[in-house]
Structure formats: structure tokens, C-alpha cells
Write an enzyme that holds these catalytic residues in place. Structure first.
Site, PDB file in Angstrom:
ATOM      1  N   CYS A   1       0.950 -14.352  -5.584  1.00 16.96           N
ATOM      2  CA  CYS A   1       2.032 -14.851  -4.737  1.00 16.96           C
ATOM      3  C   CYS A   1       1.856 -16.284  -4.278  1.00 16.96           C
ATOM      4  O   CYS A   1       2.819 -16.902  -3.845  1.00 16.96           O
ATOM      5  CB  CYS A   1       2.264 -13.938  -3.553  1.00 16.96           C
TER       6      CYS A   1
ATOM      7  N   ASP B   1       1.307  -8.753   5.783  1.00 19.84           N
ATOM      8  CA  ASP B   1       0.588  -7.484   5.941  1.00 19.84           C
ATOM      9  C   ASP B   1      -0.603  -7.455   4.985  1.00 19.84           C
ATOM     10  O   ASP B   1      -1.030  -6.413   4.523  1.00 19.84           O
ATOM     11  CB  ASP B   1       1.536  -6.322   5.652  1.00 19.84           C
TER      12      ASP B   1
ATOM     13  N   ASP C   1       0.819  -1.214   0.000  1.00 17.07           N
ATOM     14  CA  ASP C   1       0.000   0.000   0.000  1.00 17.07           C
ATOM     15  C   ASP C   1       0.852   1.262   0.000  1.00 17.07           C
ATOM     16  O   ASP C   1       1.840   1.370   0.678  1.00 17.07           O
ATOM     17  CB  ASP C   1      -1.044   0.052   1.124  1.00 17.07           C
TER      18      ASP C   1
ATOM     19  N   TYR D   1      -7.165   4.216  13.370  1.00 16.42           N
ATOM     20  CA  TYR D   1      -8.201   3.184  13.460  1.00 16.42           C
ATOM     21  C   TYR D   1      -9.298   3.574  14.438  1.00 16.42           C
ATOM     22  O   TYR D   1     -10.429   3.127  14.315  1.00 16.42           O
ATOM     23  CB  TYR D   1      -7.613   1.842  13.898  1.00 16.42           C
TER      24      TYR D   1
END
Lengths: 395, 395
Positions: free
Chosen positions: B288, B308, B275, B383
Site C-alpha cells: 500500500c 488498523d 484480519d 486483551y
């Protein structure tokens, strides 16, 4: 305001609990009701490392909280759930086609329609349904469709969901190609036993995961609440303002200099620090301003002054002048009792309240003794906004 | 899901940027669209200390964000502001006396009243006023008074405030002695250009201080937004889910082992981490899973695997089984390529989503290789909820 009293404890060189004190995030203070708690102590050699030991739960047996604890209610009773569903359009929609297209949904739900004269502001209809359901459909002339649905808590969740889903699906089809954004927010819970909404210092709407009212009382000075948050633990709320939670060790660490200070053998004056009744050996005595004045007159000085009481008022409006003057008085006296090379720590305000922060920094330039300062932005978990902490020292 | 591609970079032992990668908080994944980005690298000797250097701004000149940047708008245009004012009562109030008492306020505001038949669910009236104003007054039979006021953004703020203040004052007087709580929330801003409401993973309403849409696009896989928060900086939002912000260094620190690991000379496999396009030397290659399979077949192993990418799906509903199976596949392969004594780091989910977290932990017991795990709860600023991170190792 934390406490109308001054707290003075016997000097302690071993109790880890004496180093614990939480924030007092004050939005509005009043010279009359504002009073200060002060606490003098020697910190243990391992001042900062001791912090993690003394991050007490608020609801220990010795607090009123424990005795008033009642069974947890995960959800409100007799509240109103207010759902919203909004379509932001690229261009105004065809009202009659859209309204016609939605008709069957409201009919299926046996809702009684009422079309209002909006006085030239788009289409506006309301719908009364069973179980106390009430809906509003607006098609604004600038290309926004808003839908509101109020239901009583305890209503049939599946039916309510069906209505909202059917409406969303139908509107998607009817407005296809013209939709910029669809927004369906979590329902507002209104009038519940457990109030979950506690705005940030800069006035944004926040829903906490509160599941229990642990304690509530109106004192002579303020409304005091201890609410339980599933993730933050017990939270202290004073006059509607989230003051501290069990999760907020980063606050205590920040106001003690973020682990960069060596407190061993140092003399520390703590203003405030009374929340949660954490200072075990504290004795309530009196308003701290006279004590600060006495220390200043006697020439008594400290290595550190930690002000966990008032900091930056949220408003800089003229009627708050007395608050700022009060702040200046506390600051002035605190700096006077600070040794050269000593440090004054305090919390400031929400990082977004830049006007209030600037006002505070201007104030620092008008003290009787010249000072310099640095600031740090800290994430305090239960605040849900970033908070500024100040370190101030004599020039 | 971050990226449908695999990223493989040339090994780097000096670039600090290669150690930076942010969270991918995934709520719903789909086996078909879910694909994994993997990145193999050697971390520099000072792995963790390098983090602070490489906490890139998202809107650098090389990202599409910069080119689409437009002037900041502090407030929405043509939005509807929805005010609420609720009185929770100790006992049901006298409806006719209260309604009569409020009449003059609505008359002064030149609002047209419409009393609805609530079908036995208390008093219900609506009011159409000038400038598109619309109000709803409900007196529920169980002792709750709710008032809603919808206004167009750009309406006369003083007049709107006056109406709400007058109503609050009058209701206070009329209901004196019977009031348990008065709640006036910050207005909901509906349909604005800048959407400020991004719920937590556990579905609570949060208003962010978003002041600018930096970038927005529907990719083949998801909706991608970069919104600017006054305090958190640029935020990446994928399919309505806050993924990371410039403030969120604690996330990166947590998923790298919270500063307790020594990465010097170690081999690290990073799944995800794409990201913000932060891995400078990354080359897009392929899905992957086949690469992980190839590594496993070749017996290639790593000291650390940092995932991640997907972690714990928010839902454990049966229709999500494929997601859990996909997770198990990734986990299984990752553990197979982990050296004995090696560590697998990943983010989990919101601390409140205990069912999803348990489900994940159960999954850990069903891998082809026996593992043990520990978890850490971390406050990631943007968050606004506490987040669980896992460390997993071979038994």
C-alpha cells in the site's frame, strides 16, 4: 462479603455520590458471617449520567488506605523468579545426544549436575548454580522437554538471560525438525512483597500489574487488601478475590441497568454498595435481613432493588446449601418489596461458571413470587473475564 | 503484520461488512516483511450502528478455520501440570524442625528424597515420586518456603490434591505465627496441545480459557493461529500476539471514533482492516505504500483515514529504528491524504507501555505537516489490558 452491617442513609435527592456502589463478587459466603448492607435513597434526576462524577478513588484521605500508603516498589524484594522454557516435540527426542549437547552450557555456568532416577519417566536432572540458582531439565518420554530455572530476585539478569537464551538456541539446534512449539513464559514472581497473581473466578492464572500494597488488614470477617494496579488504579481484594477497581465504571453501569432506566423520582433499595465507603450519608445500623423483613411486613415497596452484595456462589457443592438458602431468602424478600413493574438488578458470576449460573436461575424459579429475568454479559476491566448481570422482575 | 498486500475494493455504500475490521496489535515489525493493506470505501449512512451487524465470526464456512476444526478438547493431553505452593515468612524458619515435620508426608507418598548442597542458599531438596511426579522443596534463608510439584496430566488428581493439602496444612502448623502469606497458584499447564498462556503487551502472564485450536499455520510472514476462548470466542493470534477476538467490538468502535463520527457520504481510507478476511469485496493488489504515495501525488484526499495496521511498536530499542521510520512514512503519507478537518484514527499500545507511547507522540511532532492529537483508553475484552487509541488531525 462487604460489610456485616446495614447501612441506612437519609434520603438524598441531590448527592451524586449516593448512586455509586461497586460489585461484591463473592465466591464463598457463610450464613453466619454473611450480613447485608442496605441503603435506601432517592436517586437524583440524572441518575445514570451522575455515575461518571462519582467514580471515586478509593484512596481518599478519609480511608485508612491513605495513611498506610508507602513508597511504590516496582519490583519485589527477596522474591524468587521462576523461569520456564518448554519444547513440545512431534516425537520423542534422542535423550543422550540432547543431554550431551547441553552439557557445555551448564559447565560454563558452573552448575553442579545431579541426574535422578525418574522411575521410568524420562530423563531428569537438576543443577545447582551460583547465587542460589537452581535448574531442572526433564525430557519426558512422550516428547516434551521442560526446563525450569529458579533465581533469586537481584541476581544478575544478563547472566540469567544468557543461560536461557543459550539453552533455547542449543535446544533449537539439537531438536531441529522435531519441534512443535517453544514456550518461554514470563517468569513467575514468587514470594514478593507485592503479590501480582489473582486468579479469575473460574480459576485461571492472571498476573496483574500491581506495584504497591496500599492497605492490608484482617478484619473480623475477611482479609481486606487495597492494591494499586498501574492500569486499573486501586483495587479492592477481599479474601483473595478481586472485588472492584477504579477502572470498573462498567460494573456500576451494568448493575444500574446499563443506562436504560430513568431513576428520577424513583424509590431505590440498595443492598450492599458499601465498598470503598462511598455512600457519604450512610449510617451503619444493623443486619439488613430484619430490615428487609420489616419492609415486607409493612408492605413497603420500591421501584428498584439493586443487590450489590451476594450473587451466585462459585460452588454448588452440597456443603454450600446454606449459602444458596441465604441467597433465596434475600431474593425472596427483595422481590416481595418490589413494586409491580419494578426491577431487581444484581451481578451474577463469571460467564464461564455455567453450573453456578444455572443453579441461580433454577433458584429464581423457586421463589414464593413468580419472576422472569434477563441477563447481560459485561466486560469489567479489572476482572479480566466476562461477567453476567441479571435483571429480575415480577411476572 | 496483517497482510503483505494492499486491498482495494470497489466502493461500497451499502455493505455493512465493509465497515468491519479488527485490530492489528503489532509488537515487532520489520521493514522488509511489513506491508500494508489499504481499503477504500464509502461507509453506509449508519456507519456505527452497522457495526453490531458485521461483527463476524471468524470461523465461517469460507475461512480455512472451519475445515480444520476438530473436536473440542477441554484439557491438554500428555502435558505437565506444575503446582506451586509458597509460604512467605516474617522471619527465617527453623529448617531442621520444618524438614523433620514434613518427612512423613513424603514418606507416605513414597517419594525418594535428595538433599542438595545449595552452596549457602538455604535448604534445597528434591523428591521423585510415582507416576513421574517430581517435587522441589526450598527453604530460602531470607524467609521464603517454595514448593513445586510437577505431575503428568492424567495423574491421580485426588492423590496430588492430597499431597498439596497435607503439605499446606503441615507447613501452616509448623510455621504458625511466622506466616505472612500463603500462595497456591492455579497449576501451570506445560506442553499441552492447547496453549492457554498469551502474555500481555507489557509482558505479564495471562491464562486464557482456550479450549480448542481452530486453525494454525506458518505463512510466509508469520505464525497464524485461531484459538477458541470459551468467553471471548475465536481469537486471532499472530506470532504469539493476541490480535482480536469475537468479543472485541469495543476495539472496532474505538478505532472508528467511539460513535461520535458521522460517516454518511464521507470518503474513508482504511489501512489494514484485513484480519479475518472481513472485507468481502476486497481484491488483493499490492503493497500500500506506493498507493498512498500515488494518492498523495494526485492530491487525492479523504475525510477519514483509519490505520488498523501498525501503530506503536513495543520496543524503542535502537535496532527498531527502521520500524519507527516506517511508521513515520505511513503517518506522513496518511496525513498528506487527509482533508483539513479530517481525522486519522489508529490504535496505539498497552496503556502501561508509556515509553513506547511517548515515542509515538514525539513522532507526531516530527511529521512534515503539523498535527494535533487526542487519545482514549479502551477496555478491549480479549486483551486483558487497557489499550490506547489515537485521533490525529491537521493543525
Amino acid at each position: 462479603m462487604l460489610s456485616p452491617y446495614l447501612m441506612v442513609s437519609s434520603s438524598s435527592s441531590s448527592s451524586s455520590s449516593s448512586t455509586t456502589h461497586f460489585r461484591a463478587r463473592i465466591r464463598e459466603t457463610d450464613r453466619q458471617s454473611a450480613a447485608v448492607a442496605a441503603h435506601t435513597t432517592h436517586l437524583p434526576p440524572s441518575g445514570v449520567s451522575a455515575l461518571s462524577l462519582c467514580h471515586h478513588r478509593l484512596s481518599t484521605d478519609s480511608t485508612p488506605a491513605a495513611s498506610s500508603r508507602h513508597g511504590r516498589r516496582l519490583y519485589p524484594i527477596m522474591a524468587v523468579l521462576h523461569y520456564t522454557l518448554d519444547f513440545k516435540l512431534r516425537a520423542p527426542a534422542d535423550v543422550s545426544a540432547t543431554v550431551r549437547g547441553l552439557q557445555s552450557i551448564f559447565q560454563e555456568q558452573e552448575m553442579t549436575e545431579n541426574v535422578h532416577d525418574s522411575e521410568g519417566h524420562g530423563y531428569l536432572a537438576t543443577f545447582v548454580g551460583k547465587n542460589g540458582r537452581f535448574a531442572i531439565l526433564r525430557m519426558h518420554s512422550h516428547g516434551l522437554v521442560t526446563f525450569d530455572l529458579q533465581c533469586l530476585d537481584g541476581d544478575d539478569v544478563a547472566q540469567v538471560d544468557n543461560l536461557l537464551n543459550a539453552l533455547e538456541k542449543k535446544l533449537k539446534a539439537l531438536l531441529d525438525g522435531n519441534i512443535q512449539r517453544i514456550k518461554r513464559l514470563p517468569a513467575l514472581i514468587r514470594g514478593s512483597d507485592v503479590d501480582r497473581y489473582w486468579p479469575t473466578a473460574d480459576g485461571r492464572l492472571m498476573e496483574y500489574d500491581i506495584d504497591e500494597v496500599v492497605y492490608e488488614k484482617d478484619s473480623a470477617y475477611q482479609n481486606i487488601k487495597i492494591l494499586h494496579s498501574r492500569q486499573f488504579g486501586n483495587m479492592l481484594i477481599l479474601n483473595g478475590d478481586v472485588n472492584l477497581a477504579e477502572s470498573d465504571l462498567p460494573y456500576t453501569q451494568a448493575i444500574m441497568g446499563s443506562g436504560k432506566e430513568h431513576y428520577a423520582g424513583k424509590e431505590v433499595l440498595i443492598l450492599g454498595g458499601g465498598d470503598g465507603g462511598i455512600l457519604h450519608e450512610a449510617i451503619l445500623v444493623q443486619d439488613c435481613v430484619p430490615v428487609l423483613k420489616k419492609f415486607a411486613e409493612q408492605g413497603r415497596t420500591f421501584d428498584y432493588v439493586i443487590n450489590d452484595l451476594t450473587a451466585v456462589p462459585i460452588s454448588t457443592a452440597p456443603e454450600e446449601d446454606s449459602t444458596w438458602e441465604f441467597l433465596r431468602l434475600i431474593l425472596d424478600l427483595s422481590i416481595r418489596v418490589l413494586r409491580p413493574g419494578g426491577k431487581y438488578f444484581t451481578q451474577g458470576n463469571c460467564v464461564n461458571l455455567t453450573d453456578a449460573l444455572s443453579e441461580y436461575e433454577k433458584l429464581l424459579g423457586r421463589l414464593s413470587c413468580k419472576v422472569d429475568f434477563s441477563k447481560e454479559v459485561v466486560c469489567v476491566p479489572s476482572y479480566m473475564e466476562l461477567w453476567v448481570f441479571y435483571t429480575i422482575w415480577k411476572k
